[in-house]
Design a protein around this motif. Structure first.
Motif, PDB file in Angstrom:
ATOM      1  N   TRP A   7      28.557  41.836  13.811  1.00  0.00           N
ATOM      2  CA  TRP A   7      28.247  40.406  13.876  1.00  0.00           C
ATOM      3  C   TRP A   7      26.757  40.279  14.141  1.00  0.00           C
ATOM      4  O   TRP A   7      26.210  40.981  15.000  1.00  0.00           O
ATOM      5  CB  TRP A   7      29.036  39.736  14.999  1.00  0.00           C
ATOM      6  CG  TRP A   7      28.761  38.258  15.114  1.00  0.00           C
ATOM      7  CD1 TRP A   7      29.360  37.250  14.416  1.00  0.00           C
ATOM      8  CD2 TRP A   7      27.827  37.634  16.009  1.00  0.00           C
ATOM      9  NE1 TRP A   7      28.842  36.034  14.806  1.00  0.00           N
ATOM     10  CE2 TRP A   7      27.894  36.239  15.776  1.00  0.00           C
ATOM     11  CE3 TRP A   7      26.935  38.121  16.968  1.00  0.00           C
ATOM     12  CZ2 TRP A   7      27.108  35.327  16.485  1.00  0.00           C
ATOM     13  CZ3 TRP A   7      26.151  37.211  17.670  1.00  0.00           C
ATOM     14  CH2 TRP A   7      26.242  35.843  17.425  1.00  0.00           C
TER      15      TRP A   7
ATOM     16  N   ARG B 223      31.227  46.203   7.365  1.00  0.00           N
ATOM     17  CA  ARG B 223      31.440  44.840   6.923  1.00  0.00           C
ATOM     18  C   ARG B 223      30.942  43.891   8.009  1.00  0.00           C
ATOM     19  O   ARG B 223      30.827  44.275   9.186  1.00  0.00           O
ATOM     20  CB  ARG B 223      32.906  44.580   6.591  1.00  0.00           C
ATOM     21  CG  ARG B 223      33.855  44.674   7.774  1.00  0.00           C
ATOM     22  CD  ARG B 223      35.297  44.510   7.315  1.00  0.00           C
ATOM     23  NE  ARG B 223      36.227  44.633   8.423  1.00  0.00           N
ATOM     24  CZ  ARG B 223      36.631  43.624   9.170  1.00  0.00           C
ATOM     25  NH1 ARG B 223      36.218  42.385   8.918  1.00  0.00           N
ATOM     26  NH2 ARG B 223      37.488  43.818  10.169  1.00  0.00           N
ATOM     27  N   PHE B 224      30.665  42.663   7.606  1.00  0.00           N
ATOM     28  CA  PHE B 224      30.143  41.670   8.542  1.00  0.00           C
ATOM     29  C   PHE B 224      31.216  40.626   8.812  1.00  0.00           C
ATOM     30  O   PHE B 224      31.983  40.261   7.917  1.00  0.00           O
ATOM     31  CB  PHE B 224      28.891  41.004   7.977  1.00  0.00           C
ATOM     32  CG  PHE B 224      27.746  41.955   7.801  1.00  0.00           C
ATOM     33  CD1 PHE B 224      26.823  42.150   8.812  1.00  0.00           C
ATOM     34  CD2 PHE B 224      27.601  42.678   6.618  1.00  0.00           C
ATOM     35  CE1 PHE B 224      25.779  43.054   8.659  1.00  0.00           C
ATOM     36  CE2 PHE B 224      26.557  43.574   6.452  1.00  0.00           C
ATOM     37  CZ  PHE B 224      25.647  43.761   7.477  1.00  0.00           C
ATOM     38  N   VAL B 225      31.274  40.172  10.045  1.00  0.00           N
ATOM     39  CA  VAL B 225      32.251  39.155  10.427  1.00  0.00           C
ATOM     40  C   VAL B 225      31.515  37.920  10.923  1.00  0.00           C
ATOM     41  O   VAL B 225      30.409  37.999  11.464  1.00  0.00           O
ATOM     42  CB  VAL B 225      33.213  39.681  11.509  1.00  0.00           C
ATOM     43  CG1 VAL B 225      34.083  40.796  10.953  1.00  0.00           C
ATOM     44  CG2 VAL B 225      32.461  40.171  12.741  1.00  0.00           C
ATOM     45  N   GLU B 226      32.137  36.752  10.699  1.00  0.00           N
ATOM     46  CA  GLU B 226      31.548  35.492  11.143  1.00  0.00           C
ATOM     47  C   GLU B 226      31.954  35.159  12.575  1.00  0.00           C
ATOM     48  O   GLU B 226      31.230  34.480  13.296  1.00  0.00           O
ATOM     49  CB  GLU B 226      31.976  34.357  10.203  1.00  0.00           C
ATOM     50  CG  GLU B 226      31.509  34.547   8.767  1.00  0.00           C
ATOM     51  CD  GLU B 226      29.998  34.628   8.661  1.00  0.00           C
ATOM     52  OE1 GLU B 226      29.313  33.852   9.346  1.00  0.00           O
ATOM     53  OE2 GLU B 226      29.509  35.499   7.905  1.00  0.00           O
ATOM     54  N   ASP B 227      33.118  35.653  12.977  1.00  0.00           N
ATOM     55  CA  ASP B 227      33.636  35.400  14.326  1.00  0.00           C
ATOM     56  C   ASP B 227      33.203  36.549  15.235  1.00  0.00           C
ATOM     57  O   ASP B 227      33.586  37.698  15.011  1.00  0.00           O
ATOM     58  CB  ASP B 227      35.158  35.306  14.280  1.00  0.00           C
ATOM     59  CG  ASP B 227      35.770  34.966  15.630  1.00  0.00           C
ATOM     60  OD1 ASP B 227      35.037  34.929  16.642  1.00  0.00           O
ATOM     61  OD2 ASP B 227      37.004  34.763  15.673  1.00  0.00           O
TER      62      ASP B 227
ATOM     63  N   ARG C 151      20.839  36.747  11.037  1.00  0.00           N
ATOM     64  CA  ARG C 151      21.509  36.217   9.841  1.00  0.00           C
ATOM     65  C   ARG C 151      20.542  35.438   8.963  1.00  0.00           C
ATOM     66  O   ARG C 151      20.736  35.331   7.752  1.00  0.00           O
ATOM     67  CB  ARG C 151      22.670  35.292  10.233  1.00  0.00           C
ATOM     68  CG  ARG C 151      23.914  35.991  10.692  1.00  0.00           C
ATOM     69  CD  ARG C 151      25.123  35.062  10.652  1.00  0.00           C
ATOM     70  NE  ARG C 151      24.899  33.802  11.323  1.00  0.00           N
ATOM     71  CZ  ARG C 151      25.126  33.594  12.617  1.00  0.00           C
ATOM     72  NH1 ARG C 151      25.569  34.584  13.373  1.00  0.00           N
ATOM     73  NH2 ARG C 151      24.920  32.405  13.142  1.00  0.00           N
TER      74      ARG C 151
ATOM     75  N   ARG D   5      20.675  41.791   6.461  1.00  0.00           N
ATOM     76  CA  ARG D   5      22.066  42.064   6.090  1.00  0.00           C
ATOM     77  C   ARG D   5      22.142  43.125   4.997  1.00  0.00           C
ATOM     78  O   ARG D   5      22.983  44.029   5.052  1.00  0.00           O
ATOM     79  CB  ARG D   5      22.732  40.763   5.633  1.00  0.00           C
ATOM     80  CG  ARG D   5      24.241  40.877   5.427  1.00  0.00           C
ATOM     81  CD  ARG D   5      24.805  39.544   4.955  1.00  0.00           C
ATOM     82  NE  ARG D   5      26.242  39.623   4.803  1.00  0.00           N
ATOM     83  CZ  ARG D   5      27.114  38.977   5.549  1.00  0.00           C
ATOM     84  NH1 ARG D   5      26.685  38.221   6.545  1.00  0.00           N
ATOM     85  NH2 ARG D   5      28.399  39.075   5.328  1.00  0.00           N
TER      86      ARG D   5
ATOM     87  N   ASP E 282      23.497  37.687  15.077  1.00  0.00           N
ATOM     88  CA  ASP E 282      23.176  36.370  15.619  1.00  0.00           C
ATOM     89  C   ASP E 282      22.357  35.590  14.593  1.00  0.00           C
ATOM     90  O   ASP E 282      21.971  36.090  13.529  1.00  0.00           O
ATOM     91  CB  ASP E 282      22.474  36.483  16.970  1.00  0.00           C
ATOM     92  CG  ASP E 282      21.038  36.963  16.887  1.00  0.00           C
ATOM     93  OD1 ASP E 282      20.597  37.400  15.814  1.00  0.00           O
ATOM     94  OD2 ASP E 282      20.343  36.898  17.924  1.00  0.00           O
ATOM     95  N   ALA E 283      22.093  34.326  14.902  1.00  0.00           N
ATOM     96  CA  ALA E 283      21.422  33.442  13.949  1.00  0.00           C
ATOM     97  C   ALA E 283      20.051  33.967  13.553  1.00  0.00           C
ATOM     98  O   ALA E 283      19.634  33.836  12.396  1.00  0.00           O
ATOM     99  CB  ALA E 283      21.308  32.033  14.538  1.00  0.00           C
TER     100      ALA E 283
END
Length: 198
Positions: free
Chosen positions: A64, A86-90, A70, A76, A66-67
Motif C-alpha cells: 500500500w 501487487r498494490f492494494v487500495e485498502d 501514489r 508504482r 500513501d498519497a
C-alpha cells in the motif's frame, strides 16, 4: 522500461544485506542501525524505502502506498517491476505500507492489526522521516531493550504518542514500525512499550 531506474546491482546479496539490517533493527528496538544502499528510485520514494520494499515485498506480500507515493506514477512502476508485488487500495489488506509523508501517516487502526490466532497477519509500516537519532523525545522499553532507550523522530503525525500506547496494548496484535532516513533505519516492533503518558 528503458527509463526505469535500476534495482539492486546484485539481487541476492543486496537483498540479504537489507534484510539483515532490518532484522538487526527489529532485534534492537529504537536503536538506529546503518542501512547502506546505492539505489536511486524515482522521487519521492527514498533509496532506503525502496531498498526495504525490494528486499521484502513480492507477489505474496502486497503493498500500500500513501498519497505522496501514489501521486508519482513512476514510483508504482518502479516497485511493480522490481518486486512483482501487487498494490492494494485498502491499507488493511497490505503486508507492507510505504509512507513517504510521515506527518500524514494514517492512524494505525486503518492497517491490518492481525488476530489473536494469527498476529503475524498484520501490516508493517515502512516510514521515511527526516530525522532519526538517539534522543529523549520517545523512551522505550520491552523485549530486546536492556535499558530504557530514547529515540527522536521527525516529522510525525499528530497523536503519535497515543497511537504508540494503543498499539502496544494490543500485543500480540498490532503493527510493526520501521523508520528510515538517509542511510539509517530504526524499528519499533509492537512489543516495544513507550514510557510516559499517552
Amino acid at each position: 522500461m528503458a527509463d526505469l531506474a535500476p534495482g539492486f546491482a546484485d539481487v541476492a546479496l543486496d537483498s540479504q544485506a537489507v534484510f539483515r539490517a532490518c532484522m538487526n533493527a527489529l532485534a534492537r528496538p529504537a536503536l538506529p542501525q546503518p542501512l547502506a544502499t546505492e539505489l536511486a528510485p524515482p522521487a519521492p520514494l527514498t533509496p532506503e524505502l525502496a531498498a526495504l520494499a525490494l528486499a521484502m515485498a513480492d507477489h505474496e506480500a502486497p503493498l500500500w502506498l500513501d498519497a505522496a507515493l501514489r501521486g508519482e506514477p513512476g514510483v508504482r512502476r518502479y516497485l511493480a517491476f522490481h518486486t512483482g508485488a501487487r498494490f492494494v487500495e485498502d491499507p488493511a489488506e497490505a503486508t507492507f505500507a510505504l509512507i513517504g509523508d510521515a506527518a500524514a501517516c494514517p492512524p494505525f487502526e486503518r492497517f491490518a492489526l492481525g488476530s489473536d490466532e494469527y498476529p503475524d497477519r498484520s501490516t508493517t509500516l515502512l516510514i521515511a522521516v527526516n530525522r532519526l537519532e538517539a534522543a529523549e523525545e520517545f523512551v522505550f522499553t520491552g523485549p530486546g531493550i536492556k535499558e530504557p532507550i530514547g529515540l527522536g523522530i521527525a516529522p510525525l503525525p499528530s497523536g503519535f504518542r497515543q497511537q504508540l500506547h494503543a498499539n502496544a496494548a494490543l500485543f500480540p496484535r498490532g503493527v510493526d514500525l520501521i523508520f528510515t532516513t538517509t542511510r539509517r533505519i530504526a524499528a519499533l516492533p509492537r512489543s516495544s512499550r513507550l514510557i510516559g503518558e499517552a
